[in-house]
Design a protein around this motif. Structure first.
Motif, PDB file in Angstrom:
ATOM      1  N   MET A  66       0.827  -1.222   0.000  1.00  0.00           N
ATOM      2  CA  MET A  66       0.000   0.000   0.000  1.00  0.00           C
ATOM      3  C   MET A  66       0.853   1.260   0.000  1.00  0.00           C
ATOM      4  SD  MET A  66      -3.476  -0.690   2.094  1.00  0.00           S
ATOM      5  CE  MET A  66      -2.762  -1.518   3.469  1.00  0.00           C
ATOM      6  N   GLY A 151     -16.670 -15.441  11.224  1.00  0.00           N
ATOM      7  CA  GLY A 151     -15.534 -15.086  10.364  1.00  0.00           C
ATOM      8  C   GLY A 151     -15.785 -15.540   8.939  1.00  0.00           C
ATOM      9  N   PRO A 152     -14.713 -15.523   8.118  1.00  0.00           N
ATOM     10  CA  PRO A 152     -14.889 -15.897   6.710  1.00  0.00           C
ATOM     11  C   PRO A 152     -15.437 -17.319   6.575  1.00  0.00           C
ATOM     12  CG  PRO A 152     -12.710 -14.965   7.108  1.00  0.00           C
ATOM     13  CD  PRO A 152     -13.339 -15.164   8.443  1.00  0.00           C
ATOM     14  N   ALA A 158     -20.310 -20.006   1.856  1.00  0.00           N
ATOM     15  CA  ALA A 158     -20.507 -18.560   1.695  1.00  0.00           C
ATOM     16  C   ALA A 158     -21.479 -18.270   0.560  1.00  0.00           C
ATOM     17  CB  ALA A 158     -19.166 -17.899   1.402  1.00  0.00           C
ATOM     18  N   ILE A 159     -22.135 -17.113   0.646  1.00  0.00           N
ATOM     19  CA  ILE A 159     -22.939 -16.676  -0.494  1.00  0.00           C
ATOM     20  C   ILE A 159     -22.188 -15.542  -1.189  1.00  0.00           C
ATOM     21  CG2 ILE A 159     -25.135 -17.424   0.472  1.00  0.00           C
ATOM     22  CD1 ILE A 159     -25.729 -14.534   1.212  1.00  0.00           C
ATOM     23  N   GLN A 161     -21.523 -12.005  -3.533  1.00  0.00           N
ATOM     24  CA  GLN A 161     -22.008 -10.619  -3.457  1.00  0.00           C
ATOM     25  C   GLN A 161     -23.315 -10.478  -4.247  1.00  0.00           C
ATOM     26  OE1 GLN A 161     -20.399  -7.879  -1.665  1.00  0.00           O
ATOM     27  NE2 GLN A 161     -22.460  -7.112  -2.039  1.00  0.00           N
ATOM     28  N   ILE A 164     -26.078 -11.683  -2.110  1.00  0.00           N
ATOM     29  CA  ILE A 164     -26.337 -10.676  -1.067  1.00  0.00           C
ATOM     30  C   ILE A 164     -27.143  -9.521  -1.666  1.00  0.00           C
ATOM     31  CG2 ILE A 164     -25.236  -8.921   0.397  1.00  0.00           C
ATOM     32  CD1 ILE A 164     -22.927 -11.000   0.779  1.00  0.00           C
ATOM     33  N   PHE A 168     -31.266  -7.524  -1.110  1.00  0.00           N
ATOM     34  CA  PHE A 168     -31.578  -6.094  -0.931  1.00  0.00           C
ATOM     35  C   PHE A 168     -32.486  -5.560  -2.034  1.00  0.00           C
ATOM     36  CE2 PHE A 168     -28.133  -6.542   1.999  1.00  0.00           C
ATOM     37  CZ  PHE A 168     -28.374  -5.600   2.980  1.00  0.00           C
TER      38      PHE A 168
ATOM     39  N   ILE B  22      -7.126   0.193   3.451  1.00  0.00           N
ATOM     40  CA  ILE B  22      -7.641  -0.248   2.147  1.00  0.00           C
ATOM     41  C   ILE B  22      -8.939   0.494   1.814  1.00  0.00           C
ATOM     42  CG2 ILE B  22      -8.689  -2.213   0.926  1.00  0.00           C
ATOM     43  CD1 ILE B  22      -6.627  -4.005   2.459  1.00  0.00           C
ATOM     44  N   ASN B  25      -8.282   4.117   1.032  1.00  0.00           N
ATOM     45  CA  ASN B  25      -7.697   4.278  -0.309  1.00  0.00           C
ATOM     46  C   ASN B  25      -8.751   4.087  -1.404  1.00  0.00           C
ATOM     47  OD1 ASN B  25      -4.873   4.988  -0.228  1.00  0.00           O
ATOM     48  ND2 ASN B  25      -4.548   3.049   0.821  1.00  0.00           N
ATOM     49  N   ALA B  90     -16.431 -10.062   6.405  1.00  0.00           N
ATOM     50  CA  ALA B  90     -16.155 -11.405   5.884  1.00  0.00           C
ATOM     51  C   ALA B  90     -17.278 -12.375   6.239  1.00  0.00           C
ATOM     52  CB  ALA B  90     -14.838 -11.916   6.465  1.00  0.00           C
ATOM     53  N   SER B  92     -20.217 -14.063   5.618  1.00  0.00           N
ATOM     54  CA  SER B  92     -20.894 -14.148   4.323  1.00  0.00           C
ATOM     55  C   SER B  92     -21.918 -15.283   4.254  1.00  0.00           C
ATOM     56  CB  SER B  92     -19.853 -14.314   3.217  1.00  0.00           C
ATOM     57  OG  SER B  92     -19.028 -15.411   3.498  1.00  0.00           O
ATOM     58  N   ASN B 106     -28.170  -0.529   5.369  1.00  0.00           N
ATOM     59  CA  ASN B 106     -28.582  -0.049   4.036  1.00  0.00           C
ATOM     60  C   ASN B 106     -27.980  -0.871   2.905  1.00  0.00           C
ATOM     61  OD1 ASN B 106     -28.406   2.537   5.952  1.00  0.00           O
ATOM     62  ND2 ASN B 106     -30.084   2.771   4.485  1.00  0.00           N
ATOM     63  N   ASN B 107     -26.799  -1.405   3.137  1.00  0.00           N
ATOM     64  CA  ASN B 107     -26.224  -2.322   2.160  1.00  0.00           C
ATOM     65  C   ASN B 107     -25.136  -3.157   2.817  1.00  0.00           C
ATOM     66  OD1 ASN B 107     -25.724  -3.561  -0.442  1.00  0.00           O
ATOM     67  ND2 ASN B 107     -26.640  -1.724  -1.322  1.00  0.00           N
ATOM     68  N   TYR B 108     -24.689  -4.169   2.083  1.00  0.00           N
ATOM     69  CA  TYR B 108     -23.822  -5.177   2.702  1.00  0.00           C
ATOM     70  C   TYR B 108     -22.773  -5.587   1.670  1.00  0.00           C
ATOM     71  CZ  TYR B 108     -23.149  -9.297   5.838  1.00  0.00           C
ATOM     72  OH  TYR B 108     -22.671 -10.232   6.714  1.00  0.00           O
ATOM     73  N   ILE B 109     -21.514  -5.413   2.029  1.00  0.00           N
ATOM     74  CA  ILE B 109     -20.420  -5.791   1.110  1.00  0.00           C
ATOM     75  C   ILE B 109     -19.616  -6.906   1.760  1.00  0.00           C
ATOM     76  CG2 ILE B 109     -18.334  -4.994  -0.073  1.00  0.00           C
ATOM     77  CD1 ILE B 109     -19.480  -2.156   0.022  1.00  0.00           C
ATOM     78  N   VAL B 110     -19.380  -7.956   0.988  1.00  0.00           N
ATOM     79  CA  VAL B 110     -18.609  -9.065   1.540  1.00  0.00           C
ATOM     80  C   VAL B 110     -17.138  -8.921   1.133  1.00  0.00           C
ATOM     81  CG1 VAL B 110     -19.133 -10.682  -0.354  1.00  0.00           C
ATOM     82  CG2 VAL B 110     -18.624 -11.562   1.913  1.00  0.00           C
ATOM     83  N   THR B 117     -17.246  -2.567  -6.638  1.00  0.00           N
ATOM     84  CA  THR B 117     -18.312  -2.995  -5.720  1.00  0.00           C
ATOM     85  C   THR B 117     -18.615  -1.887  -4.715  1.00  0.00           C
ATOM     86  OG1 THR B 117     -17.611  -5.290  -5.933  1.00  0.00           O
ATOM     87  CG2 THR B 117     -18.976  -4.764  -4.025  1.00  0.00           C
ATOM     88  N   LYS B 121     -22.218   0.043  -4.325  1.00  0.00           N
ATOM     89  CA  LYS B 121     -23.018   0.049  -3.085  1.00  0.00           C
ATOM     90  C   LYS B 121     -23.198   1.475  -2.553  1.00  0.00           C
ATOM     91  CE  LYS B 121     -22.979  -4.066  -3.854  1.00  0.00           C
ATOM     92  NZ  LYS B 121     -23.924  -4.360  -4.927  1.00  0.00           N
TER      93      LYS B 121
END
Lengths: 169, 129
Positions: A66, A151-152, A158-159, A161, A164, A168, B22, B25, B90, B92, B106-110, B117, B121
């Motif tokens: 980074m 956790g992950p 997992a489902i 994005q 998900i 919505f 992250i 950025n 994470a 999910s 309001n929204n969900y990001i994995v 993405t 969102k």
């Protein structure tokens, strides 16, 4: 040949106690052969140290990558030194990616320890027999929001994005 | 909400400093500069009560207050209840998304996610920017 001596209640009790004592000594020997202290102090401690190193290495690599990305994205492309700056920071990113090889090797060592622990647990289970093994009912005893913290997820649990997003819509 | 959406004040919450960096950025990349950070739900609440924010982007799995607890606290607070809230996590499984939605997210990001993405969102929550 001497006639068989008929055992009295005290003799029978003595034999039973003797047999019990021998069983306990045998069990202790077999448990000792599993070397739990070595497993705990050497293998598991080493695995924990390896895990700690993995966390440190991935964090260090992420920060290096980074740092370089931030330097490049904020640099002025019209500057004379821009090309050299990009080259230098790309090299730093490539170097930082070495972490993947090193952490891969550390993870292999941790997996070896987990396999060893698994083998020892299996040996212990065999030694104790099924009557001492209370089967896992698989019930998650956590309740409420706490039960949602896992956790992950594994890939097949997992489902995506997209799934998900559909919730919505 | 701020007139120019890219000037809006965003609070990002994650106990993992690298992830905060992250997200910051990626937000910078899509044009947002007014960003503050909090390392868990408790410090996020302190920030929310001392400064006005237009959006929260929060992780779920944090100590001592999780993102879900933060979301429920925000929704229960009359002064914060309408604050847009995006969960970035994470976690999910369907039950997680359903629980967050029921709590008013309001929204969900994995995780892991990318700038596209995040942009998508953000657009769905705050509109075009």
């Amino acid at each position: 040949m001497e006639p068989a001596v008929k055992k009295g209640p005290a003799d029978i009790l003595y034999d039973e106690v003797w047999e019990l004592a021998r069983t306990i000594v045998d069990a202790r020997k077999q448990i000792g052969a599993l070397r739990p202290s070595k497993l705990k102090t050497k293998n598991v401690s080493a695995a924990l140290l390896e895990m700690d190193e993995i966390v440190k290495a991935t964090e260090e690599a992420s920060n290096t990558i980074m740092d370089s990305a931030e330097i490049m994205s904020s640099a002025d492309a019209s500057d004379a030194g821009y090309s050299a700056l990009v080259q230098e920071n790309c090299s730093k990113i490539f170097e930082a990616c070495v972490f993947q090889d090193l952490t891969g090797q550390r993870i292999s060592k941790v997996m070896t320890t987990l396999e060893l622990v698994d083998t020892h647990l299996q040996d212990l289970q065999d030694l104790l027999g099924p009557e001492f093994d209370e089967p896992d009912d698989g019930v998650d005893e956590r309740e409420g929001d706490e039960a949602l913290l896992n956790g992950p997820a594994l890939t097949d649990e997992a489902i995506s994005q997209d799934d998900i997003d559909a919730l919505f819509d | 909400m701020t007139a120019n959406k890219k000037d809006m004040s965003i609070l990002i919450v994650d106990d993992y400093k690298t992830m905060l960096r992250i997200i910051r950025n990626l937000l910078n990349e899509v044009g947002f500069k007014n960003i503050d950070e909090a390392i868990d739900g408790v410090t996020a609440l302190d920030s929310l009560r001392s400064k006005k924010y237009d959006l929260i982007i929060s992780d779920w799995n944090m100590e001592p207050m999780t993102g879900l607890e933060l979301l429920k606290t925000v929704r229960a607070d009359a002064t914060l209840t309408k604050l847009p809230f995006i969960m970035v996590t994470a976690e999910s499984k369907t039950e997680n998304v359903v629980a967050a939605k029921q709590a008013g997210v309001n929204n969900y990001i994995v995780k892991p996610f990318n700038a596209a993405t995040l942009r998508s969102k953000l657009t769905s929550v705050i509109g075009e920017f």
